[in-house]
Motif scaffolding. Structure first.
Motif, PDB file in Angstrom:
ATOM      1  N   VAL A  33     -68.117 -26.918  29.839  1.00  0.00           N
ATOM      2  CA  VAL A  33     -67.786 -25.559  29.620  1.00  0.00           C
ATOM      3  C   VAL A  33     -67.313 -24.978  30.740  1.00  0.00           C
ATOM      4  CG1 VAL A  33     -69.154 -23.372  29.423  1.00  0.00           C
ATOM      5  CG2 VAL A  33     -70.219 -25.495  28.410  1.00  0.00           C
ATOM      6  N   ALA A  34     -66.318 -24.062  30.483  1.00  0.00           N
ATOM      7  CA  ALA A  34     -65.572 -23.386  31.517  1.00  0.00           C
ATOM      8  C   ALA A  34     -66.151 -22.096  31.665  1.00  0.00           C
ATOM      9  CB  ALA A  34     -63.863 -23.253  31.211  1.00  0.00           C
ATOM     10  N   VAL A  35     -66.987 -21.854  32.787  1.00  0.00           N
ATOM     11  CA  VAL A  35     -67.839 -20.611  33.020  1.00  0.00           C
ATOM     12  C   VAL A  35     -66.760 -19.658  33.774  1.00  0.00           C
ATOM     13  CG1 VAL A  35     -69.608 -19.637  34.299  1.00  0.00           C
ATOM     14  CG2 VAL A  35     -70.009 -21.813  33.190  1.00  0.00           C
ATOM     15  N   THR A  36     -66.119 -18.616  33.027  1.00  0.00           N
ATOM     16  CA  THR A  36     -65.570 -17.782  33.415  1.00  0.00           C
ATOM     17  C   THR A  36     -66.011 -16.283  33.806  1.00  0.00           C
ATOM     18  OG1 THR A  36     -64.195 -16.873  31.664  1.00  0.00           O
ATOM     19  CG2 THR A  36     -63.520 -18.919  32.344  1.00  0.00           C
ATOM     20  N   ASP A  37     -65.590 -15.768  34.796  1.00  0.00           N
ATOM     21  CA  ASP A  37     -65.970 -14.466  35.130  1.00  0.00           C
ATOM     22  C   ASP A  37     -65.251 -13.897  36.317  1.00  0.00           C
ATOM     23  OD1 ASP A  37     -68.910 -13.124  34.395  1.00  0.00           O
ATOM     24  OD2 ASP A  37     -68.153 -12.266  36.297  1.00  0.00           O
ATOM     25  N   VAL A  38     -65.226 -12.537  36.436  1.00  0.00           N
ATOM     26  CA  VAL A  38     -64.502 -11.617  37.280  1.00  0.00           C
ATOM     27  C   VAL A  38     -65.070 -11.954  38.820  1.00  0.00           C
ATOM     28  CG1 VAL A  38     -65.529  -9.628  37.303  1.00  0.00           C
ATOM     29  CG2 VAL A  38     -63.291  -9.579  37.607  1.00  0.00           C
ATOM     30  N   ASP A  39     -66.697 -12.393  38.654  1.00  0.00           N
ATOM     31  CA  ASP A  39     -67.260 -12.660  39.958  1.00  0.00           C
ATOM     32  C   ASP A  39     -67.304 -14.114  40.311  1.00  0.00           C
ATOM     33  OD1 ASP A  39     -69.100 -12.929  41.740  1.00  0.00           O
ATOM     34  OD2 ASP A  39     -70.476 -11.228  41.421  1.00  0.00           O
ATOM     35  N   PRO A  40     -66.537 -14.498  40.770  1.00  0.00           N
ATOM     36  CA  PRO A  40     -66.512 -16.056  41.014  1.00  0.00           C
ATOM     37  C   PRO A  40     -67.699 -16.726  41.804  1.00  0.00           C
ATOM     38  CG  PRO A  40     -65.094 -15.188  42.728  1.00  0.00           C
ATOM     39  CD  PRO A  40     -65.330 -13.952  41.907  1.00  0.00           C
ATOM     40  N   ARG A  41     -68.267 -15.983  42.631  1.00  0.00           N
ATOM     41  CA  ARG A  41     -69.660 -16.736  43.409  1.00  0.00           C
ATOM     42  C   ARG A  41     -70.877 -16.648  42.259  1.00  0.00           C
ATOM     43  NH1 ARG A  41     -71.158 -13.429  48.760  1.00  0.00           N
ATOM     44  NH2 ARG A  41     -72.772 -15.113  48.672  1.00  0.00           N
ATOM     45  N   GLU A  42     -70.836 -15.714  41.472  1.00  0.00           N
ATOM     46  CA  GLU A  42     -71.922 -15.445  40.509  1.00  0.00           C
ATOM     47  C   GLU A  42     -71.506 -16.807  39.516  1.00  0.00           C
ATOM     48  OE1 GLU A  42     -74.841 -14.162  40.248  1.00  0.00           O
ATOM     49  OE2 GLU A  42     -74.459 -13.255  42.097  1.00  0.00           O
ATOM     50  N   ALA A  43     -70.301 -17.082  39.078  1.00  0.00           N
ATOM     51  CA  ALA A  43     -70.028 -17.912  38.187  1.00  0.00           C
ATOM     52  C   ALA A  43     -70.263 -19.295  38.779  1.00  0.00           C
ATOM     53  CB  ALA A  43     -68.506 -17.905  37.612  1.00  0.00           C
ATOM     54  N   GLU A  44     -70.210 -19.574  39.797  1.00  0.00           N
ATOM     55  CA  GLU A  44     -70.540 -20.735  40.572  1.00  0.00           C
ATOM     56  C   GLU A  44     -71.969 -21.156  40.589  1.00  0.00           C
ATOM     57  OE1 GLU A  44     -68.755 -23.279  41.645  1.00  0.00           O
ATOM     58  OE2 GLU A  44     -66.833 -22.605  41.865  1.00  0.00           O
ATOM     59  N   LYS A  45     -72.571 -19.985  40.579  1.00  0.00           N
ATOM     60  CA  LYS A  45     -74.223 -19.915  40.503  1.00  0.00           C
ATOM     61  C   LYS A  45     -74.570 -20.430  39.044  1.00  0.00           C
ATOM     62  CE  LYS A  45     -75.528 -16.458  43.883  1.00  0.00           C
ATOM     63  NZ  LYS A  45     -76.158 -15.140  44.108  1.00  0.00           N
ATOM     64  N   ALA A  46     -73.932 -20.040  38.122  1.00  0.00           N
ATOM     65  CA  ALA A  46     -74.225 -20.322  36.711  1.00  0.00           C
ATOM     66  C   ALA A  46     -73.986 -21.798  36.458  1.00  0.00           C
ATOM     67  CB  ALA A  46     -73.372 -19.347  35.640  1.00  0.00           C
ATOM     68  N   VAL A  47     -72.830 -22.209  37.028  1.00  0.00           N
ATOM     69  CA  VAL A  47     -72.604 -23.595  36.836  1.00  0.00           C
ATOM     70  C   VAL A  47     -73.521 -24.472  37.576  1.00  0.00           C
ATOM     71  CG1 VAL A  47     -70.806 -25.292  37.542  1.00  0.00           C
ATOM     72  CG2 VAL A  47     -69.991 -23.111  36.639  1.00  0.00           C
ATOM     73  N   ALA A  48     -73.893 -24.095  38.751  1.00  0.00           N
ATOM     74  CA  ALA A  48     -75.082 -25.062  39.572  1.00  0.00           C
ATOM     75  C   ALA A  48     -76.195 -25.251  38.659  1.00  0.00           C
ATOM     76  CB  ALA A  48     -75.374 -24.388  40.799  1.00  0.00           C
ATOM     77  N   GLY A  49     -76.658 -24.036  37.878  1.00  0.00           N
ATOM     78  CA  GLY A  49     -77.948 -24.099  36.876  1.00  0.00           C
ATOM     79  C   GLY A  49     -77.674 -25.071  35.886  1.00  0.00           C
ATOM     80  N   ILE A  50     -76.387 -24.992  35.197  1.00  0.00           N
ATOM     81  CA  ILE A  50     -76.203 -25.955  34.288  1.00  0.00           C
ATOM     82  C   ILE A  50     -75.941 -27.453  34.761  1.00  0.00           C
ATOM     83  CG2 ILE A  50     -74.279 -26.743  32.714  1.00  0.00           C
ATOM     84  CD1 ILE A  50     -73.419 -23.871  32.477  1.00  0.00           C
ATOM     85  N   ARG A  51     -75.492 -27.568  36.000  1.00  0.00           N
ATOM     86  CA  ARG A  51     -75.481 -28.903  36.372  1.00  0.00           C
ATOM     87  C   ARG A  51     -76.908 -29.521  36.716  1.00  0.00           C
ATOM     88  NH1 ARG A  51     -70.126 -28.366  40.322  1.00  0.00           N
ATOM     89  NH2 ARG A  51     -68.525 -28.491  38.409  1.00  0.00           N
ATOM     90  N   GLU A  52     -77.667 -28.648  37.209  1.00  0.00           N
ATOM     91  CA  GLU A  52     -79.283 -28.942  37.497  1.00  0.00           C
ATOM     92  C   GLU A  52     -79.744 -29.652  36.347  1.00  0.00           C
ATOM     93  OE1 GLU A  52     -81.010 -25.757  39.320  1.00  0.00           O
ATOM     94  OE2 GLU A  52     -79.867 -25.970  41.099  1.00  0.00           O
ATOM     95  N   GLN A  53     -79.197 -29.103  35.153  1.00  0.00           N
ATOM     96  CA  GLN A  53     -79.819 -29.448  33.854  1.00  0.00           C
ATOM     97  C   GLN A  53     -79.146 -30.745  33.043  1.00  0.00           C
ATOM     98  OE1 GLN A  53     -82.749 -28.138  32.584  1.00  0.00           O
ATOM     99  NE2 GLN A  53     -82.794 -26.987  34.645  1.00  0.00           N
ATOM    100  N   GLY A  54     -78.268 -31.123  33.734  1.00  0.00           N
ATOM    101  CA  GLY A  54     -77.440 -32.385  33.565  1.00  0.00           C
ATOM    102  C   GLY A  54     -76.243 -32.049  32.750  1.00  0.00           C
TER     103      GLY A  54
END
Length: 257
Positions: A33-54
């Motif tokens: 998944v490409a998590v795209t957003d105008v706010d890169p810091r929040e997008a990175e947080k969303a990605v971290a949550g996805i990766r924590e779930q594998g």
């Protein structure tokens, strides 16, 4: 259930709320998944949550109000994952209405339409060649019940109604090229946009036949269904995901009791 093994999915406005829940759902079902957003810091947080779930995800900055930004995000997604199978148009803008319609400034109207409707157009235009090439491409846009009935917000509602029309016309154009195009129309959903307004959410819950407002996961489930092979013979539709809100008028019925 892993319906999206081998898929690459791009979600706009994916840092929070419905977009983040949708990105998580795709990743949980095997997509990259490409998590795209105008706010890169929040997008990175969303990605971290996805990766924590594998799950597999990358964050990319994307301002849907800019053609260059959109095209760069699509190109980065394809470069990272080697393909693009699904586009989810979730980014939007919604400004409060002025007290009187005649006092609405042009800038507010223009921004809501530019981000919500034209932004989705920019993303579809950039993604479509890659979706055609995938052989199983799908576009799912997040509309609103505001595009179907009157719930306020003139510009936002007009933009969401336009998104429904774009869904139909693009479905007719893209269908022969192997790409399906659909839209979900959520009712009230408990997202960060409602932060601090729990009393308002509680007040409107009784207007819903199912007795509650929606959760982001309710919408994510509908988006992933329409993007999946389970919906292989569905295109050009608007699917209300609204707890029955648009099916009846509970306030009117209550007055007759």
């Amino acid at each position: 259930m892993r319906r999206f093994e081998g898929y690459a999915v791009m979600v706009t406005g994916a840092a929070r709320g419905i977009g983040a829940a949708t990105a998580r759902r795709f990743a949980a079902e095997g997509a990259r998944v490409a998590v795209t957003d105008v706010d890169p810091r929040e997008a990175e947080k969303a990605v971290a949550g996805i990766r924590e779930q594998g799950g597999a995800a990358r964050a990319f900055t994307c301002d849907v109000g800019s053609r260059d930004s959109v095209e760069a995000a699509v190109a980065a997604t394809v470069e990272e994952f080697g393909r693009l199978d699904v586009l989810v148009n979730n980014a939007y803008a919604c400004a409060p209405d002025a007290a009187l319609f005649e006092d609405e400034p042009d800038e507010v109207w223009a921004r809501d339409l530019d981000i919500t409707l034209t932004g989705a157009y920019r993303c579809c235009r950039a993604a479509l060649p890659h979706l055609v090439a995938s052989g199983r491409g799908a576009i799912v846009s997040v509309g609103s019940v505001n595009g179907l009935q009157d719930y306020g917000n003139h510009a936002y509602s007009a933009a969401k109604a336009g998104l429904g029309s774009l869904t139909r016309t693009l479905a007719g154009h893209a269908g022969p090229r192997g790409v399906r195009v659909n839209l979900v129309a959520p009712g009230t959903v408990r997202t960060p946009a409602w932060s601090g307004r729990d009393a308002a959410l509680d007040a409107v819950s009784g207007l819903y036949p199912l007795g509650r407002v929606g959760e982001p996961e309710d919408i994510a489930a509908a988006v992933t269904f329409l993007a999946s092979s389970d919906a292989a013979w569905i295109t050009g539709v608007t699917l209300p995901v609204d707890g029955g809100l648009t099916s009846t008028n509970r306030g009117f019925r209550a007055q007759l009791q």
